[in-house]
Design a protein around this motif. Sequence first.
Motif, PDB file in Angstrom:
ATOM      1  N   THR A  47       0.849  -1.181   0.000  1.00  0.00           N
ATOM      2  CA  THR A  47       0.000   0.000   0.000  1.00  0.00           C
ATOM      3  C   THR A  47       0.889   1.236   0.000  1.00  0.00           C
ATOM      4  N   GLY A  58       6.079   2.230   0.791  1.00  0.00           N
ATOM      5  CA  GLY A  58       4.730   2.076   1.310  1.00  0.00           C
ATOM      6  C   GLY A  58       4.741   1.138   2.497  1.00  0.00           C
ATOM      7  N   VAL A  59       3.596   0.518   2.752  1.00  0.00           N
ATOM      8  CA  VAL A  59       3.519  -0.403   3.877  1.00  0.00           C
ATOM      9  C   VAL A  59       2.943  -1.732   3.406  1.00  0.00           C
ATOM     10  N   ILE A  60       3.324  -2.794   4.090  1.00  0.00           N
ATOM     11  CA  ILE A  60       2.730  -4.102   3.804  1.00  0.00           C
ATOM     12  C   ILE A  60       2.159  -4.685   5.087  1.00  0.00           C
ATOM     13  N   ASN A  61       1.286  -5.650   4.905  1.00  0.00           N
ATOM     14  CA  ASN A  61       0.704  -6.367   6.028  1.00  0.00           C
ATOM     15  C   ASN A  61       1.515  -7.627   6.248  1.00  0.00           C
ATOM     16  N   ARG A  63       1.527 -10.471   8.433  1.00  0.00           N
ATOM     17  CA  ARG A  63       0.760 -11.245   9.425  1.00  0.00           C
ATOM     18  C   ARG A  63       0.171 -10.345  10.505  1.00  0.00           C
ATOM     19  N   GLY A  64      -0.485  -9.295  10.051  1.00  0.00           N
ATOM     20  CA  GLY A  64      -1.208  -8.459  11.013  1.00  0.00           C
ATOM     21  C   GLY A  64      -0.450  -7.237  11.478  1.00  0.00           C
ATOM     22  N   ALA A  65       0.847  -7.193  11.244  1.00  0.00           N
ATOM     23  CA  ALA A  65       1.597  -5.997  11.614  1.00  0.00           C
ATOM     24  C   ALA A  65       1.820  -5.160  10.361  1.00  0.00           C
ATOM     25  N   VAL A  66       1.698  -3.840  10.506  1.00  0.00           N
ATOM     26  CA  VAL A  66       1.909  -2.969   9.362  1.00  0.00           C
ATOM     27  C   VAL A  66       3.385  -2.573   9.334  1.00  0.00           C
ATOM     28  N   PRO A  68       6.642  -0.833   7.265  1.00  0.00           N
ATOM     29  CA  PRO A  68       7.042   0.030   6.149  1.00  0.00           C
ATOM     30  C   PRO A  68       8.078  -0.665   5.261  1.00  0.00           C
ATOM     31  N   ILE A 104      11.371  -3.299   9.597  1.00  0.00           N
ATOM     32  CA  ILE A 104      11.342  -2.529   8.357  1.00  0.00           C
ATOM     33  C   ILE A 104      11.609  -3.496   7.220  1.00  0.00           C
TER      34      ILE A 104
ATOM     35  N   GLU B 322      -6.641  -9.182  15.164  1.00  0.00           N
ATOM     36  CA  GLU B 322      -6.148 -10.035  14.085  1.00  0.00           C
ATOM     37  C   GLU B 322      -7.216 -11.037  13.667  1.00  0.00           C
ATOM     38  N   LYS B 645      -4.135   0.420  13.554  1.00  0.00           N
ATOM     39  CA  LYS B 645      -2.720   0.057  13.714  1.00  0.00           C
ATOM     40  C   LYS B 645      -1.915   1.331  13.525  1.00  0.00           C
ATOM     41  N   LEU B 650       8.489   6.196  11.662  1.00  0.00           N
ATOM     42  CA  LEU B 650       8.954   6.585  10.335  1.00  0.00           C
ATOM     43  C   LEU B 650       7.975   7.554   9.682  1.00  0.00           C
ATOM     44  N   PHE B 651       6.695   7.380  10.004  1.00  0.00           N
ATOM     45  CA  PHE B 651       5.670   8.216   9.380  1.00  0.00           C
ATOM     46  C   PHE B 651       5.216   9.341  10.305  1.00  0.00           C
ATOM     47  N   ILE B 662      -5.959  -3.073   8.589  1.00  0.00           N
ATOM     48  CA  ILE B 662      -5.823  -4.152   7.619  1.00  0.00           C
ATOM     49  C   ILE B 662      -7.209  -4.608   7.190  1.00  0.00           C
ATOM     50  N   GLY B 666      -6.518  -8.480   3.335  1.00  0.00           N
ATOM     51  CA  GLY B 666      -5.122  -8.534   3.749  1.00  0.00           C
ATOM     52  C   GLY B 666      -4.363  -7.275   3.353  1.00  0.00           C
ATOM     53  N   VAL B 668      -3.432  -3.259   3.263  1.00  0.00           N
ATOM     54  CA  VAL B 668      -3.394  -2.222   4.289  1.00  0.00           C
ATOM     55  C   VAL B 668      -4.148  -1.004   3.756  1.00  0.00           C
TER      56      VAL B 668
END
Lengths: 178, 699
Positions: A47, A58-61, A63-66, A68, A104, B322, B645, B650-651, B662, B666, B668
């Motif tokens: 994303t 961007g960011v990815i998921n 396993r539930g954690a966002v 970067p 990261i 989750e 979340k 960083l942001f 999420i 799946g 974001v």
Amino acid sequence: MGAIATTRQAAIAVEEDAQYLTFMLGTEMFAIGILCIKEIIEYGNLTVVPMMPAFVRGVINLRGAVVPVVDLSARFGRQNSAITRRSCVVIIEASTEDGHAQDIGLLVDTVSAVLEIPASQIEPPPSFGAKIRADFISGMAKVDGKFVIVLEVDRVLSIDEMSQLAQASPTALEVETQ
Amino acid sequence: MSINLDQAQQTFIVEAREQLQAMEESLLQLESDPGDDDAIGAIFRAAHTIKGSAGLFGLEPIVSFTHIVEDVLDRLRNGSVEVDAGLIAVLLKSSDHMLELINVVANQGAKLAPPALAREMELCQILQEYQTPSPVQAPKAAEASDPQAPAETRLWHIVLRFGPEVFRNGMDPLSFLRYLQTLGEIIHITTLTDAMPSAETWDAESCYLGFDIEFSSAAGHGAINEVFDFVREDCQIQIVAIDDPVPPMNTGLVATFQEQDDPNTAMVTTGQLMPDQRSAARMPAQVTPDKQPATSDGKAKDGAYVRVNADKLDELINLVGELVIASAGASLLARHCNDDSLQESTSTVSGLVEEILDGALRLRMIPIGETFNRFRRVVRDVSQELGKDIDLIISGAETELDKTVVEKIGDPLMHLLRNAMDHGIETAEARLAAGKPAKGHLHLNAYHDSGSIVLEIADDGAGLNRDRILEKAQERGLVAPGASPSDQEIYNLIFEPGFSTAQAVTNLSGRGVGMDVVKRNITLLRGTVDLDSQPGQGTVVRIRLPLTLAIINGFLVGIGQSTYVIPLDMVQECIELSEDDGVCSREQGYLDLRGEVLPLVYLRDHFNHEGPASRRQNVVVVRYAELKAGLVVDDLLGEFQTVIKPLGKLFGALRGISGSTILGSGAVALILDVPALLTQIAQTDNRYTTPPLQQATVR
């Protein structure tokens, strides 16, 4: 100068036989000490976060954690990596200066191999000429007669520095004027 | 054992703080209703429990100070001292001091700071005035340090049988003996080991020991009995004076002893064979009905509540979050499979998961009442300081909201209350002159309203001075001269930074720092605050807060491939932007919404999304405070309850996006921070439009 070089060598000698992950960025090969790497995943489902500097993809998921994702090539001040079938995200545990750990993702072109590089094969970094910032380099390893740049992960993924860059980035209009 | 004791001491500190809180509440209750025996009892019990447990840990400063307080309270309970304002004041101060003593223990500090010690001396002196001058009291006060008061010293026989659960309940039998020694001298002690089982069945965590003690002390039966308050429930205790038994009392002892046969009841055996002056007031028959309800209350409480580490709870809620996401993903897949039974089972699962989510979130919910009650003391102290007579009325104390919110709302509420007391409510003379009752009223109310909680602080004071605020605002350039804002808008100006209409700065408020901080704190909690005022009738401040910080009710919108979440409470309506309208409004930058000008924000441009916009665009009308705007997006994807979340450091510099979530797929999605987004756009717009104007005027 000589003293610094010997202490550095001594420090490296302690972690003899350290293992490194090597990967490609364009045509160049880099290495990262394996201890800070959590996992390697295929690139996908990213994303885009708007108004961030180019090196923050961007960011990815995870396993539930966002998490970067940092484009390593852009972080070195080059072009953004082109996404290919072999693009990978290396998940690294970085720490902020106040001691909090944060995961990261590092976007690289291809992951090559995990190598055992003896400390004797690692040269201190050149003060210039490597085309990336000298403080990003921890050493130059010799693998199959070629030099591989061993990255100083704490510097490359310094969250404090990156968030400062994000503040100064021209797209963050409001901050710029304050 | 020492580790165990450390843990137990932590528990003691926590509980002592709670006891003090309860004590303070009861004291305030007593102040408003001096005849309230329950309140006196509760205060006494609180002080007594603190003294007793402090004794177990050998915390001498707490024991000695609390002892004096307890003495006064005991006399209060007997009716030999009357409740008056001075007594309540000194008792409140004493409870503050006890809290200070406990904090010293909590901080592992060795000693009180000298000013606190001076305060203690002062308090002791005042308290002593309430202590009886009668000779009985004197040895009692001295008994801890001076066991050889010869006239009173008697020999007691104490039979102690600790229950098997004593260790598991966190008690150390030795500490009771140690504490007992502060009352007198143990002349002879026999350890009873007959209950010790064989090695095979021996359980290291159970206590099998008993003690036979010959004890010489000046203390009365009641005082000795109190030593064992904390183990009374599962232990057998007999305390008998062995000097000269009196037959009639002996039968009484047998009678109580027979009751103990039922193993489920409390194993307390009390015997009093030698009536003396002090213990006459505390015959077992009197003590028992007094104590019994207290312990059963305590038991019910233990059963109803479990102390859980907040981190564990957060972890659980995170996991449940989750689970919600995973189950949404599963149902999405099931829908693609065209398998009816699979769809059915996933929908059952998601129903259950939603219930679990609700339940898990409710675990974090605590009633606001505790925070409200804290303010009773504040109102009392402040109103005395100001010389005003102010009554605090609390309603809706049982309204529950998230623990984090409760913790963070205390300070803003305190500020608003102080403000209302200082500026809102007039002096008694002014009130009488205005034809109002001399006593001012503050009303603190909480209630649930459509998925959020509303806290109301209402006073019946003079209300806000509309003209003065407007004048001040124009002076400070907050309102353009000639503009005519609505009353509501004017009143809300007091939340601007540095705004104060008070002529004089008091030590309570008036410095103009505060209301903006209040507003900022509330905004940080994703809440809103607004204010209503009637001249001469009073002011109402309404704080609207989300029930929880972990979950957000969002409205999903799509821009190209990306999905964004807009907090639902900001969304007013959605309208479709037809192609013709789109072209036209694109040039103008605003839209005609039923005669109203609605500025548009093209999120696609603002966020630099590449690619062409879809042909049919939609406008989401959002509103925050006085700013209203239309966000132009590609798709409307509907409502979505989602777990927030944070994006991480960083942001940190990113404006306009407050977090992420999420989706079931799946992917974001980013959560829009509408207030920041609108302010940012307003600022950038001003920057681009104002300079040319200025140039024009210069020319």
